[in-house]
Design a protein around this motif. Structure first.
Motif: not given
Length: 708
Positions: A184-205
């Motif tokens: 239930g986060l604001p949409a722009e905060h979702h974008l920050l979360l997405l950047q963090a997930v990509e940097g620490k998880l998606i890029q290191g699969l």
């Protein structure tokens, strides 16, 4: 308030479909457990990054309302972070249980079209997810292809693609959307979360894909499967008539990097296609990386790094180490050979650009193999200037050239720890970005220390110059008074070597127009006998106070004051001899260094020196290279220059005092080549080496269609 920790084992109670064979059900359960264990740490790190990003945004915004929104999201994250991790892991677990199922068809009943306004933030979120999927698919590489084949064999279907891949980018994006929506986060905060997930998880699969691949191969699922790049086809012979050019094939992934860069094409044209052996197989990306990591840990000698052929031999030996005698030999493959040669040429160009001996040469030897691993893992290393490994290399060269001079640098130990991580960990964009950020932080800390140290030396030079000016002015005024009432030689010596310093210090502290300085001039006239001394006790106390201000002790100051006050009276020969001896002691105490400060500045020796003087008077902070006795050159910064005295202070990169040089000496050193000014450039050492490498390949490449 304690937050209930979700039970991460609850998804394991859901059994795989009963129609699967027993081995398939067992292996899928084992893969699910591997994924649950592996995903926990990256998810924890990405949420920590997300929390840091929220804190930085809250600190940088000026809106009180926005700050409250960021803080509310941080509190929400504390409460829901474990639930978010569990939902994400459950999403991947659910995708594994649905292996082989077809996505639901949407064509059964046509939906009724409606028009509505699109939320810009939601649109940006959707676009960001699509770009994440495209980038991740482009980075997937051979390991993801291997996994698609092995999972397909496991459930008896064709190779899995796109949405059907449970550990692919689409599945990760779906797990993120499902798990983050419940926050239930604001949409722009979702974008920050997405950047963090990509940097620490998606890029290191890649490590996760490798773990699952190895597990399935060990269980007998395509154990010899190794995807490898196909050998490049030779250029077709020239036809009698030119044929119309065929349209270029469209890549399945628009954002994927091209198979070969401009440098690769130039290298292939210069050298021609490499011969391909029919009795060897090409190493996979994981095999190449493991072999290079082993060579990097062994610290191969510098001569091998400078010779691509020898380095390739060592790589082939490492690839085939431990293989049975009758096994098929493993070769790096054409693309890997090109990458190895290009990286070797790039580093050779860098070594020629940087003057030896410098710490940068040792660092280039240290990081050549890690950079080769990075170039093999990401082909955009040769295409994008902002590629993380390439930016890290640029930063390392700059740090080694500027900050590793001598053994007193505070960067040696932190840099060695970062280089150990570069050897030890897989070459991912997240690793390179993390190392670059840490280096930047360490350099910023050293810069702050250097600025404080440099400022201290500059202030000391400015204080010395002000004191010198005050001494010269005090000497002028005292000379005028002495000319009006010439004293005995011994009294003159006392006044010039003791009372002159009192006048200079008073002038420096209070100014020439102050009452205090005017009173000191009156005392001077009283000591010379031009004015009546008045109360001798008061005069004695004032002279003693003045002498103590310039650092004399009480007894010494009292003795000199008595001599000064009594010098105008009729003295015996013994008193005159004592006065002369005291004046000589004061002259020796002042020393040659302080005497040199009062010497006038030399005249400008030449027209070239005059131009240099004018330039340095306008601009300080420039860098100069000083030749050393061993032939090396060190860089020094002009931290301070005095137009009046025509001399400057040079400091090291760490802000430490290095040389104090007069304009005449600096002009002569520049004329003889011992010192040279470093021009300001907008091109880094790496960019210059890259341009030189490209130019050399182009000059040596025959133009297609040209006749010899």
């Amino acid at each position: 308030m304690d937050v209930e920790q979700p039970d991460r084992s609850r998804s394991s109670t859901v059994a795989p479909p009963a129609h699967w064979p027993a081995k398939t059900r067992r292996l899928v359960d084992e893969i699910r457990q591997l994924c649950r264990e592996w995903l926990s740490e990256p998810l924890r790190l990405c949420l920590a990054d997300f929390d840091r990003a929220l804190h930085e945004q809250a600190a940088s915004t000026r809106s009180h309302v926005e700050q409250q929104r960021y803080q509310a999201t941080r509190q929400r994250l504390v409460q829901e972070r474990r639930a978010f991790e569990q939902r994400f892991i459950d999403g991947i677990d659910h995708a594994l249980l649905e292996l082989g199922t077809q996505p639901a068809e949407t064509k059964a009943q046509p939906a009724r079209l409606t028009l509505s306004l699109l939320d810009p933030i939601e649109h940006e979120m959707t676009a960001a997810l699509d770009q994440l999927v495209a980038r991740s698919a482009a980075r997937g590489g051979p390991l993801l292809v291997e996994l698609s084949y092995r999972l397909a064999v496991l459930i008896g279907t064709p190779p899995l693609e796109s949405e059907a891949m449970p550990l692919g980018p689409q599945a990760m994006a779906k797990a993120f959307r499902d798990s983050s929506a419940a926050l239930g986060l604001p949409a722009e905060h979702h974008l920050l979360l997405l950047q963090a997930v990509e940097g620490k998880l998606i890029q290191g699969l890649t490590p996760l894909h490798e773990v699952v691949n190895n597990h399935l191969a060990a269980a007998g699922i395509l154990p010899r499967l190794r995807p490898f790049p196909l050998p490049r086809a030779p250029r077709p012979p020239r036809r009698p008539r030119p044929l119309p050019a065929a349209p270029a094939p469209v890549s399945a992934t628009p954002d994927a990097p091209p198979r070969s860069s401009g440098l690769r094409e130039l290298l292939t044209r210069q050298r021609g296609p490499r011969p391909v052996s029919d009795h060897a197989r090409f190493a996979s990306a994981s095999e190449l990386d493991a072999a290079l990591a082993a060579l990097s840990r062994r610290r191969v000698d510098a001569d091998m790094l400078r010779r691509p052929a020898r380095l390739r031999e060592a790589l082939v030996d490492q690839l085939n180490a431990g293989q049975p005698l009758d096994a098929v030999p493993i070769q790096p493959g054409p693309d890997a050979d090109d990458t190895l040669e290009l990286v070797a040429r790039l580093f050779d160009t860098l070594r020629r650009q940087l003057p030896p001996p410098t710490p940068a040469h040792g660092l280039l030897d240290r990081v050549q193999l890690p950079m080769l691993r990075a170039a093999l893992a990401d082909e955009s290393f040769f295409e994008r200037r902002e590629q993380p490994a390439r930016q890290l290399l640029d930063q390392l060269i700059e740090v080694s050239r500027d900050w590793l001079e001598g053994n007193d640098s505070g960067l040696l130990a932190p840099l060695e720890q970062l280089l150990e991580r570069l050897d030890r960990e897989p070459p991912t964009a997240a690793l390179h970005a993390d190392l670059a950020a840490e280096i930047e932080r360490q350099v910023a800390q050293q810069q702050r220390k250097a600025q404080v140290t440099e400022r201290r030396h500059v202030e000391a030079m400015q204080g010395r110059e002000r004191l010198e000016q005050a001494r010269q002015r005090a000497a002028e005024l005292l000379a005028g008074l002495l000319a009006k009432a010439p004293p005995r030689a011994a009294l003159r010596a006392l006044l010039e070597h003791a009372w002159a310093d009192v006048l200079a210090l008073t002038l420096l502290r209070h100014g020439e127009q102050s009452e205090t300085f005017a009173r000191r001039l009156v005392i001077t006239d009283q000591l010379l006998g031009r004015l009546p001394p008045g109360n001798l006790d008061t005069l004695q106390a004032e002279v003693v106070a003045g002498l103590q201000q310039i650092g004399m002790h009480g007894e010494e100051a009292a003795e000199i004051a008595q001599r000064l006050i009594g010098a105008g009276a009729v003295m015996q020969e013994s008193d005159t001899a004592g006065l002369t001896g005291l004046a000589m002691r004061l002259k020796q105490r002042r020393g040659p260094a302080e005497a040199a400060e009062t010497t006038p500045a030399p005249a400008v020796p030449s027209a070239e020196a005059l131009r240099l003087h004018q330039r340095l008077s306008r601009h300080t902070g420039g860098w100069f290279e000083f030749a050393q006795a061993d032939g090396s050159r060190v860089r020094r910064k002009l931290a301070w220059y005095s137009p009046r005295a025509a001399r400057g202070l040079f400091v090291t990169r760490q802000g430490q005092r290095a040389e104090e040089v007069t304009l005449a000496d600096l002009d002569q050193a520049i004329a003889t080549g011992k010192v040279r000014e470093v021009p300001a450039v907008n091109e880094s050492d790496l960019d210059r080496a890259w341009r030189a490498l490209t130019d050399s390949l182009r000059q040596a490449t025959p133009i297609p269609g040209a006749r010899s």
